[in-house]
Design an enzyme around this catalytic site. Structure first.
Site, PDB file in Angstrom:
ATOM      1  N   LYS A  80       0.806  -1.214   0.000  1.00  0.00           N
ATOM      2  CA  LYS A  80       0.000   0.000   0.000  1.00  0.00           C
ATOM      3  C   LYS A  80       0.841   1.268   0.000  1.00  0.00           C
ATOM      4  O   LYS A  80       0.399   2.313  -0.462  1.00  0.00           O
ATOM      5  CB  LYS A  80      -0.968   0.014   1.199  1.00  0.00           C
ATOM      6  CG  LYS A  80      -0.363   0.416   2.546  1.00  0.00           C
ATOM      7  CD  LYS A  80      -1.502   0.665   3.556  1.00  0.00           C
ATOM      8  CE  LYS A  80      -1.032   1.215   4.885  1.00  0.00           C
ATOM      9  NZ  LYS A  80      -0.343   0.228   5.754  1.00  0.00           N
ATOM     10  N   HIS A 209       1.525  -3.671  14.745  1.00  0.00           N
ATOM     11  CA  HIS A 209       2.126  -2.543  14.033  1.00  0.00           C
ATOM     12  C   HIS A 209       2.216  -1.398  15.025  1.00  0.00           C
ATOM     13  O   HIS A 209       1.207  -0.985  15.589  1.00  0.00           O
ATOM     14  CB  HIS A 209       1.256  -2.151  12.827  1.00  0.00           C
ATOM     15  CG  HIS A 209       1.965  -1.251  11.849  1.00  0.00           C
ATOM     16  ND1 HIS A 209       2.484  -0.028  12.208  1.00  0.00           N
ATOM     17  CD2 HIS A 209       2.245  -1.410  10.534  1.00  0.00           C
ATOM     18  CE1 HIS A 209       3.065   0.519  11.139  1.00  0.00           C
ATOM     19  NE2 HIS A 209       2.929  -0.295  10.121  1.00  0.00           N
ATOM     20  N   GLU A 283       6.886  -6.047   8.142  1.00  0.00           N
ATOM     21  CA  GLU A 283       6.133  -5.506   7.007  1.00  0.00           C
ATOM     22  C   GLU A 283       6.508  -4.055   6.732  1.00  0.00           C
ATOM     23  O   GLU A 283       5.666  -3.162   6.783  1.00  0.00           O
ATOM     24  CB  GLU A 283       4.626  -5.584   7.302  1.00  0.00           C
ATOM     25  CG  GLU A 283       4.098  -6.995   7.497  1.00  0.00           C
ATOM     26  CD  GLU A 283       2.701  -7.014   8.119  1.00  0.00           C
ATOM     27  OE1 GLU A 283       2.240  -5.971   8.623  1.00  0.00           O
ATOM     28  OE2 GLU A 283       2.079  -8.083   8.125  1.00  0.00           O
TER      29      GLU A 283
HETATM   30  C1  LIG Z   1       0.649   0.245   6.504  1.00  0.00           C
HETATM   31  C2  LIG Z   1       1.042  -1.059   7.051  1.00  0.00           C
HETATM   32  C3  LIG Z   1       2.395  -1.450   7.022  1.00  0.00           C
HETATM   33  C4  LIG Z   1       3.501  -0.549   6.555  1.00  0.00           C
HETATM   34  O1  LIG Z   1       3.795   0.427   7.487  1.00  0.00           O
HETATM   35  P1  LIG Z   1       5.065   1.384   7.361  1.00  0.00           P
HETATM   36  O2  LIG Z   1       4.945   2.271   8.533  1.00  0.00           O
HETATM   37  O3  LIG Z   1       4.971   2.097   6.069  1.00  0.00           O
HETATM   38  O4  LIG Z   1       6.278   0.535   7.435  1.00  0.00           O
HETATM   39  C5  LIG Z   1       2.695  -2.701   7.496  1.00  0.00           C
HETATM   40  N1  LIG Z   1       1.741  -3.540   7.963  1.00  0.00           N
HETATM   41  C6  LIG Z   1       0.443  -3.196   7.999  1.00  0.00           C
HETATM   42  C7  LIG Z   1      -0.541  -4.169   8.497  1.00  0.00           C
HETATM   43  C8  LIG Z   1       0.051  -1.945   7.554  1.00  0.00           C
HETATM   44  O5  LIG Z   1      -1.241  -1.602   7.598  1.00  0.00           O
END
Ligand SMILES: *Cc1c(COP(=O)(O)O)cnc(C)c1O
Length: 423
Positions: A80, A209, A283
């Site tokens: 994303k 996260h 991620e």
């Molecule tokens: C948006 C998102 C990420 C990426 O986050 P960053 O801060 O850009 O590294 C990873 N995992 C999930 C589930 C997300 O929603």
């Protein structure tokens, strides 16, 4: 095009990747993408639409940084953040997996030839059609934080493995906290584990996260501690031992990354030191995208009121700079004449003026910079925005007929590209 001699294994892999190798990659002699921007813009060029430059050398350096700091934690790039196909192809060539949140994101990654087991469907709340799609292509790992999700999974994808997404406690320092929307609370864990187990869905681990762009590395530590609690609870409930810990995203390039890496390694040792066979994955989105993209825009209009200079450029808040609203980003701009040649008399020691930079749409909200010092610029001069790769074009609109998705991306290669192009 010929191959480029490089000093980096990861860069070699990127430049040979299907999806990259047949494209033109401009090698940058001085390591600056503005150099390339200048070379792309010919003086009599009539079309002055905005464009991105993706620096593949930067992507390779970021991978090298990741591998030297946390080599045992495999990244699954969060699509994303920026779904530019060349970036996805480059990351796939580096052995990075992918975090997809929708059918379209899974399709984009599968279209690169990536196999379904390299994808985590990391969206705790999924549409049923997207779940059916995941089942049909063999994407067999997803996240959940609600009993309703278990019902849907049981119905449409009963063989799917689950990660329980927990809420990270300390995400207040993140630029974009995700806790208000996602993650099970500690008191919900037992019920969520039992419900999945009863439905016959294997819960293989935990994800969290800490919020995007966090400057508070201890957030990872408390989340890792909370994850360990969930591992213990599963054992107490007589469920199979969990083996996957997904530490999510939140990283950004620079000193904070090193700090986060040290904190994470310490916390893994402290809380999971005696777990054998533990697989730790992550991620990252922003980390691999933000600094790799530079945006070139052109001044299309000007007004002078006393000292104040006002400029209109051909990208804005409804386009790439939506990151100022949604990602709480601060953007910076430099006139191209100055980035490519700091000694240019047009820039060096030249008088600057308090300036406003507007986007192209007819909404006054579409204002990018205010009270920003710039030299006196003219219509058709270029303004360059660095670090524009994360949560930019991907969330732009077509408002007023300015189509963000039509902005092209050109490829460049900085630092690690050495030697001559040979044909
Ligand atoms: C948006 C998102 C990420 C990426 O986050 P960053 O801060 O850009 O590294 C990873 N995992 C999930 C589930 C997300 O929603």
């Amino acid at each position: 095009m010929g191959s480029i001699a490089t000093s980096s294994k990861s860069l070699d892999a990127i430049l040979k990747a299907p999806g990259v190798k047949n494209k033109e990659v401009i090698r940058l002699s001085n390591g600056k993408s503005t150099d390339f921007i200048q070379s792309f813009i010919s003086p009599n060029q009539e079309v002055r639409d905005p464009f991105y430059v993706l620096d593949l050398g930067m992507v390779s350096s970021l991978m090298d940084q990741w591998n030297s700091s946390i080599p045992s934690i495999r990244p699954f790039y969060a699509v994303k953040c920026n779904h530019e196909p060349t970036l996805l192809a480059a990351l796939a060539a580096l052995g990075v997996g992918f975090d997809c949140a929708s059918q379209a994101e899974m399709e984009a990654v599968l279209a690169l030839g990536v196999s379904a087991d390299q994808i985590v469907f990391a969206n705790p709340c999924k549409a049923e059609t997207h779940i059916k799609f995941a089942a049909s292509v063999g994407v067999n790992l997803t996240t959940y934080d609600s009993p309703y999700e278990i019902e849907k999974m049981k119905k449409w994808h009963p063989k799917c493995a689950l990660l329980l997404r927990i809420k990270a406690g300390d995400d207040g320092n993140a630029r974009c906290p995700l806790g208000p929307k996602y993650g099970a609370l500690p008191e919900e864990v037992t019920q969520l584990l039992q419900a999945a187990h009863a439905a016959g869905l294997p819960v293989v681990g935990v994800s969290f996260h800490v919020g995007s762009a966090t400057t508070y590395s201890l957030a990872y530590r408390s989340a890792i501690a909370a994850a360990k609690e969930v591992f213990n609870t599963a054992l107490q409930l007589g469920m199979p031992r969990m083996r996957t810990l997904n530490i999510g995203g939140g990283f950004f390039a620079g000193p904070h990354f090193e700090e986060a890496a040290v904190t994470i390694k310490d916390a893994l040792q402290l809380y999971f030191g005696n777990e054998t066979d533990l697989e730790v994955v992550s991620e990252p989105g922003r980390f691999f995208a933000e600094t790799a993209f530079t945006l070139a825009t052109c001044i299309i209009g000007k007004r002078v009121r006393g000292e104040l200079r006002e400029y209109w450029i051909n990208d804005g808040l409804y386009g790439s700079m939506n990151c100022m609203l949604y990602d709480h980003a601060t953007v910076t701009a430099t006139p191209l004449a100055c980035t490519s040649d700091p000694t240019n008399p047009k820039c060096n020691g030249v008088k600057t003026y308090p300036s406003t930079v507007f986007g192209p749409t007819c909404d006054a909200l579409d204002t990018i910079l205010t009270d920003y010092q710039l030299p006196d610029l003219q219509v058709n001069d270029w303004l360059v925005f660095p670090n524009m790769g994360a949560y930019t074009a991907c969330a732009g609109s077509k408002f007023n007929g300015f189509d963000t998705s039509a902005i092209p991306t050109y490829l460049a290669c900085s630092d690690p590209c050495i030697g001559q192009e040979n044909n």
